[in-house]
Design a protein around this motif. Structure first.
Motif, PDB file in Angstrom:
ATOM      1  N   ILE A  22       0.842  -1.199   0.000  1.00  0.00           N
ATOM      2  CA  ILE A  22       0.000   0.000   0.000  1.00  0.00           C
ATOM      3  C   ILE A  22       0.872   1.242   0.000  1.00  0.00           C
ATOM      4  CG2 ILE A  22      -1.736   1.335   1.285  1.00  0.00           C
ATOM      5  CD1 ILE A  22      -2.653  -1.348   2.532  1.00  0.00           C
ATOM      6  N   MET A  23       1.956   1.198   0.755  1.00  0.00           N
ATOM      7  CA  MET A  23       2.836   2.359   0.886  1.00  0.00           C
ATOM      8  C   MET A  23       3.631   2.646  -0.386  1.00  0.00           C
ATOM      9  SD  MET A  23       1.893   3.282   3.680  1.00  0.00           S
ATOM     10  CE  MET A  23       0.758   2.453   4.744  1.00  0.00           C
ATOM     11  N   MET A  24       3.728   1.672  -1.277  1.00  0.00           N
ATOM     12  CA  MET A  24       4.469   1.868  -2.515  1.00  0.00           C
ATOM     13  C   MET A  24       3.609   2.466  -3.617  1.00  0.00           C
ATOM     14  SD  MET A  24       7.060  -1.383  -2.584  1.00  0.00           S
ATOM     15  CE  MET A  24       5.805  -2.604  -2.823  1.00  0.00           C
ATOM     16  N   ALA A  25       2.302   2.469  -3.426  1.00  0.00           N
ATOM     17  CA  ALA A  25       1.387   3.038  -4.417  1.00  0.00           C
ATOM     18  C   ALA A  25       1.156   4.515  -4.094  1.00  0.00           C
ATOM     19  CB  ALA A  25       0.065   2.284  -4.402  1.00  0.00           C
ATOM     20  N   LEU A  40      -5.089   3.155  -5.566  1.00  0.00           N
ATOM     21  CA  LEU A  40      -4.259   2.582  -6.619  1.00  0.00           C
ATOM     22  C   LEU A  40      -3.547   1.319  -6.179  1.00  0.00           C
ATOM     23  CD1 LEU A  40      -2.787   5.788  -8.302  1.00  0.00           C
ATOM     24  CD2 LEU A  40      -4.374   4.126  -9.298  1.00  0.00           C
ATOM     25  N   SER A  41      -3.356   1.141  -4.883  1.00  0.00           N
ATOM     26  CA  SER A  41      -2.726  -0.096  -4.401  1.00  0.00           C
ATOM     27  C   SER A  41      -3.591  -1.313  -4.704  1.00  0.00           C
ATOM     28  CB  SER A  41      -2.429  -0.004  -2.903  1.00  0.00           C
ATOM     29  OG  SER A  41      -3.618  -0.063  -2.138  1.00  0.00           O
ATOM     30  N   MET A  42      -4.885  -1.097  -4.948  1.00  0.00           N
ATOM     31  CA  MET A  42      -5.795  -2.202  -5.277  1.00  0.00           C
ATOM     32  C   MET A  42      -5.444  -2.856  -6.613  1.00  0.00           C
ATOM     33  SD  MET A  42      -8.111  -2.703  -2.983  1.00  0.00           S
ATOM     34  CE  MET A  42      -8.380  -1.889  -1.427  1.00  0.00           C
ATOM     35  N   ARG A  49      -2.525  -3.856  -7.576  1.00  0.00           N
ATOM     36  CA  ARG A  49      -1.512  -4.896  -7.366  1.00  0.00           C
ATOM     37  C   ARG A  49      -2.086  -6.150  -6.720  1.00  0.00           C
ATOM     38  NH1 ARG A  49       2.443  -0.628  -5.190  1.00  0.00           N
ATOM     39  NH2 ARG A  49       3.626  -0.116  -7.053  1.00  0.00           N
ATOM     40  N   GLY A  50      -3.162  -5.998  -6.020  1.00  0.00           N
ATOM     41  CA  GLY A  50      -3.771  -7.073  -5.260  1.00  0.00           C
ATOM     42  C   GLY A  50      -4.776  -6.439  -4.319  1.00  0.00           C
ATOM     43  N   ASN A  51      -5.359  -7.231  -3.450  1.00  0.00           N
ATOM     44  CA  ASN A  51      -6.364  -6.696  -2.538  1.00  0.00           C
ATOM     45  C   ASN A  51      -5.758  -6.483  -1.156  1.00  0.00           C
ATOM     46  OD1 ASN A  51      -8.579  -5.972  -1.078  1.00  0.00           O
ATOM     47  ND2 ASN A  51      -9.650  -7.916  -1.296  1.00  0.00           N
ATOM     48  N   PRO A  52      -5.197  -5.299  -0.885  1.00  0.00           N
ATOM     49  CA  PRO A  52      -4.596  -5.069   0.425  1.00  0.00           C
ATOM     50  C   PRO A  52      -5.622  -4.967   1.547  1.00  0.00           C
ATOM     51  CG  PRO A  52      -4.585  -3.034  -0.823  1.00  0.00           C
ATOM     52  CD  PRO A  52      -5.073  -4.120  -1.757  1.00  0.00           C
TER      53      PRO A  52
END
Length: 174
Positions: free
Chosen positions: A114-117, A122-124, A126-129
């Motif tokens: 999450i912190m890299m997005a 937008l972190s969603m 990459r996958g479902n955080p």
């Protein structure tokens, strides 16, 4: 509180009745034939009269004061939805050590992403955080706008999060 037993073959509804018989809030219990997770959640949300929805699955637990923290974050930012980091637990409810459990390590790595997005929404991609529907709080009007949860066997929550992120940015509660 709405409790729906979606065709379980055990004593789930009776256990829920016993556990909630002295609940300080109104409880509605429904037993029915199995229709699947998404349909059951959609039916429960449709019955809800509140502005905010908090899902909770039988294998999830909320931390003390979680609802208060999430509701405060949503109201403080005027967000439509939000989620928090989760702490994986084993079948007995004990915390899973990241180093000792591969699945816990994968969940924690996904959340670290999450912190890299640029944004939690937008972190969603990459996958479902958010990991679980029990980790989501949202306004009922957002659920209505999105047309509810879609009937995907394993990804109905992630699909909801992706569609919600297109509509508005979530709040992330640490």
């Amino acid at each position: 509180l709405i409790v729906i037993d979606d065709g379980s073959g055990d004593a789930t509804l009776e256990r829920a009745r016993q556990a909630l018989e002295n609940a300080p809030i109104p409880v509605r219990r429904i037993a029915r034939e199995n229709r699947g997770v998404a349909a059951t959640l959609n039916d429960g949300i449709a019955l809800a009269r509140g502005e905010f929805i908090q899902l909770l699955h039988p294998d999830d637990r909320l931390r003390p004061r979680w609802i208060e923290a999430m509701l405060g974050a949503l109201l403080g930012s005027d967000a439509e939805w939000g989620f928090a980091r989760v702490a994986p637990i084993d079948r007995s409810g004990q915390p899973c050590a990241r180093a000792a459990d591969a699945r816990a390590a994968a969940v924690m790595a996904l959340q670290d992403g999450i912190m890299m997005a640029p944004t939690p929404g937008l972190s969603m991609l990459r996958g479902n955080p958010a990991i679980s529907g029990g980790n989501l709080m949202f306004r009922k009007r957002l659920w209505e706008t999105l047309g509810g949860l879609r009937d995907y066997r394993y990804t109905h929550h992630w699909d909801f999060c992706l569609r919600a992120a297109l509509a508005c940015e979530p709040v992330l509660v640490s």
